[in-house]
Design a protein around this motif. Structure first.
Motif, PDB file in Angstrom:
ATOM      1  N   ASN A  22     -13.745 108.389  98.825  1.00  0.00           N
ATOM      2  CA  ASN A  22     -13.113 109.916  98.454  1.00  0.00           C
ATOM      3  C   ASN A  22     -14.349 110.750  98.425  1.00  0.00           C
ATOM      4  OD1 ASN A  22     -10.956 111.679  97.142  1.00  0.00           O
ATOM      5  ND2 ASN A  22     -12.934 111.797  95.985  1.00  0.00           N
TER       6      ASN A  22
ATOM      7  N   THR B  40      -3.414 107.824 104.679  1.00  0.00           N
ATOM      8  CA  THR B  40      -4.358 107.238 103.839  1.00  0.00           C
ATOM      9  C   THR B  40      -4.333 107.480 102.468  1.00  0.00           C
ATOM     10  OG1 THR B  40      -6.100 107.438 105.719  1.00  0.00           O
ATOM     11  CG2 THR B  40      -7.061 106.978 103.476  1.00  0.00           C
TER      12      THR B  40
ATOM     13  N   GLU C 155      -6.607 114.108 111.677  1.00  0.00           N
ATOM     14  CA  GLU C 155      -6.947 114.696 110.318  1.00  0.00           C
ATOM     15  C   GLU C 155      -6.029 115.133 109.682  1.00  0.00           C
ATOM     16  OE1 GLU C 155      -9.821 117.819 110.988  1.00  0.00           O
ATOM     17  OE2 GLU C 155     -10.447 117.157 112.840  1.00  0.00           O
TER      18      GLU C 155
ATOM     19  N   ASN D 148     -15.672 111.642 101.994  1.00  0.00           N
ATOM     20  CA  ASN D 148     -14.560 112.437 102.532  1.00  0.00           C
ATOM     21  C   ASN D 148     -14.512 113.658 102.147  1.00  0.00           C
ATOM     22  OD1 ASN D 148     -12.127 113.086 104.078  1.00  0.00           O
ATOM     23  ND2 ASN D 148     -10.953 112.358 102.417  1.00  0.00           N
TER      24      ASN D 148
ATOM     25  N   GLU E 277      -4.592 111.541 107.044  1.00  0.00           N
ATOM     26  CA  GLU E 277      -5.030 111.858 105.752  1.00  0.00           C
ATOM     27  C   GLU E 277      -3.902 111.573 104.885  1.00  0.00           C
ATOM     28  OE1 GLU E 277      -7.762 112.559 104.844  1.00  0.00           O
ATOM     29  OE2 GLU E 277      -9.135 113.745 105.881  1.00  0.00           O
TER      30      GLU E 277
ATOM     31  N   LEU F 172      -9.319 118.230  99.128  1.00  0.00           N
ATOM     32  CA  LEU F 172     -10.713 117.134  99.012  1.00  0.00           C
ATOM     33  C   LEU F 172     -11.263 117.277  97.462  1.00  0.00           C
ATOM     34  CD1 LEU F 172     -12.045 117.658 102.516  1.00  0.00           C
ATOM     35  CD2 LEU F 172     -10.769 115.818 101.647  1.00  0.00           C
TER      36      LEU F 172
END
Length: 559
Positions: A530, A420, A413, A533, A417, A486
């Motif tokens: 996105n 990515t 995570e 997520n 992350e 996020l």
């Protein structure tokens, strides 16, 4: 755990065994007093308080390392063993299927004792405190488990922390909104037009990565099939043409496959994508790059096959040394240590190979350029996997679970992350939609927020496994702050979705079809990733990360 959970961690299918055992113990203790001869009606009314008092009183002796049970608790412990013998050996509606999955009654008795220990941890008060080792989780009013003051307080503070942090980030993001959209596209690479895509010639090492993505597609299909078998078990609809598929594929196996295959095919895509873009970033390709990429692919195939076989054979007793060659029994880290070690080797080769490919593009004195970010995040993934090698079968459950979460949360995570984000930033640069400096700015901010909230946000996984109030405080505040990056990335995605048309408008012959943006589907996919997520980890993650909603929504038994 692939069926049921312990201290709230594990599968959604099946009961939480700590919650179930606590409730069973409570009911059997009340039955013990109700069956006492000559008990008066007044005394019967007081048994509820008496049972709660006995559950809450801590009779652990540090000198003997033993817990002294009352007569009612000893009776309840015996009844709990009988209950689980019926669950795992019976054929009733509430029994585990397939019947006889655990073949030894002695193992069931040991498992029942383990569940009783879990219920004792959940119910007994900590020395000098008025709440249990699990902060009175799970909620069970009959056992005296109701949310403690710290649970309520840190739920409120966590929510307020999110609002405050979100306000600060949105304030600064609002100031950035004043920037012209061309601030992102100035000095960007040429737009990847349809003509550019048609004329693209992949290098030999890039062609070698194609099979990575074909394999990922196959594993995704197999994962879906494993998920279908698992769902059929949820619905108790597993018999076809008179044969019960659970006899061949128990839920512990199909769900393990489903979880592990998702991790494997996603990782394969990341590895393949990083190898594919490396020649686009580096002025030259190192010798034998294609050969090394093929070797890593072969090891991944061996890892996938070996892991699936070990996950199948471990629970069915095919391997005497299950910890090394079979199923470890831990959700997300199911394969035996042999295959976990092979995964480490694969990731180590990935780091070395990627560094070799990017080394010509890494400039001395510029440690935070895009190629460096890719190397940093990849090496961090490798280092964090080491936490999965700490626990052994003899490690205390709570300590072992801590290191398991370090693999899941910190490895997957947190640093995946970041990886990515870096990779998507690279894609945007290579497609000619943003400049390198604009991508680096976004990566800087996202990394600071991801790691700033995520490294301490891991504490929300330890609310109920005997950690102090300070752990709950850190978890409730920083895990809710994980929503902020996020949201920030979602806002940036909204800005970025205008970029293809914006860059097209700057071309001399923008109306020509050959000058149109050549990768609209890829770009739309990145925007969609996105969003999901944000919705999954952000919206749904926020709902389950606060202490109070978790404790009050956990039923005493989920069977």
């Amino acid at each position: 755990m692939e069926y049921g959970s312990m201290f709230g961690d594990g599968a959604n299918r099946g009961p939480d065994y700590t919650a179930e055992a606590l409730h069973q113990i409570t009911e059997h203790m009340r039955a013990f007093y109700a069956n006492q001869p000559d008990i008066s009606k007044m005394e019967m009314l007081g048994t509820r308080i008496q049972v709660q008092r006995e559950i809450k009183e801590n009779r652990y002796s540090r000198t003997t390392n033993k817990v002294k049970l009352t007569a009612a608790q000893a009776y309840a412990c015996e009844q709990l063993t009988i209950y689980y013998l019926n669950v795992f050996n019976g054929t009733g509606k509430e029994s585990f299927k397939p019947s006889g999955y655990i073949k030894s009654d002695q193992e069931i008795r040991q498992l029942s004792a383990f569940f009783y220990w879990g219920s004792w941890v959940c119910g007994t008060e900590r020395p000098g405190k008025n709440y249990s080792y699990t902060h009175n989780w799970p909620y069970d009013a009959d056992a005296g488990n109701t949310p403690s003051a710290s649970v309520t307080i840190w739920t409120i503070i966590g929510s307020l922390g999110l609002i405050l942090g979100l306000g600060i980030v949105l304030y600064y993001h609002g100031r950035l909104e004043k920037l012209n959209d061309f601030a992102f596209t100035d000095n960007s690479s040429p737009l990847m037009t349809r003509e550019g895509v048609a004329n693209f010639q992949p290098t030999p090492s890039q062609q070698a990565t194609y099979k990575y993505f074909y394999l990922a597609i196959i594993l995704l299909i197999v994962q879906v099939l494993a998920g279908i078998l698992t769902v059929h078990d949820f619905l108790n609809f597993t018999t076809f043409f008179g044969y019960d598929l659970r006899a061949l594929f128990p839920i512990t196996i199909t769900r393990s496959w489903h979880v592990q295959l998702s991790i494997l095919w996603i990782s394969i895509c990341w590895i393949g994508a990083s190898f594919f873009i490396a020649p686009l970033l580096s002025p030259r390709e190192p010798a034998n790059q294609k050969f090394i990429i093929n070797i890593i692919f072969g090891l991944i195939v061996l890892l996938g096959v070996g892991s699936m076989v070990s996950i199948y054979g471990g629970p069915l007793g095919f391997f005497e040394n299950w910890w090394w060659f079979g199923h470890q029994g831990w959700e997300y880290v199911e394969p035996g240590k042999l295959w976990q070690g092979l995964l480490f080797v694969v990731l180590a080769l990935w780091c070395i190979t990627l560094y070799r490919a990017l080394k010509p593009a890494i400039k001395v004195g510029q440690p935070w350029q895009l190629p460096n970010w890719l190397v940093y995040s990849t090496c961090s993934i490798l280092v964090l996997l080491l936490s999965g090698f700490v626990a052994t079968p003899n490690t205390n459950f709570v300590i072992a679970d801590f290191w398991r979460w370090c693999v899941i949360h910190m490895w997957a995570e947190a640093f995946f992350e970041v990886f990515t984000t870096v990779l998507v930033g690279y894609f945007m640069v290579l497609m000619g939609l943003v400049s390198k400096q604009a991508a680096i700015r976004v990566i800087y901010i996202a990394t600071l927020l991801f790691l700033g909230s995520g490294l301490l946000g891991i504490s929300h996984n330890f609310y109920w496994n005997a950690k102090p109030v300070a752990t709950m405080a850190l978890g409730s505040v920083f895990s809710t702050l994980q929503v902020i990056p996020l949201i920030l990335l979602t806002l940036e995605a909204w800005r970025f979705q205008k970029l293809p048309n914006l860059v097209e408008s700057t071309l001399s012959n923008s109306a020509a079809s050959s000058n149109k943006f050549g990768m609209p589907e890829v770009f739309l996919f990145l925007i969609g990733v996105n969003f999901w997520n944000f919705f999954g980890a952000g919206v749904l993650g926020f709902i389950i990360n606060l202490p109070s909603p978790i404790i009050t929504n956990t039923a005493p038994t989920l069977r």
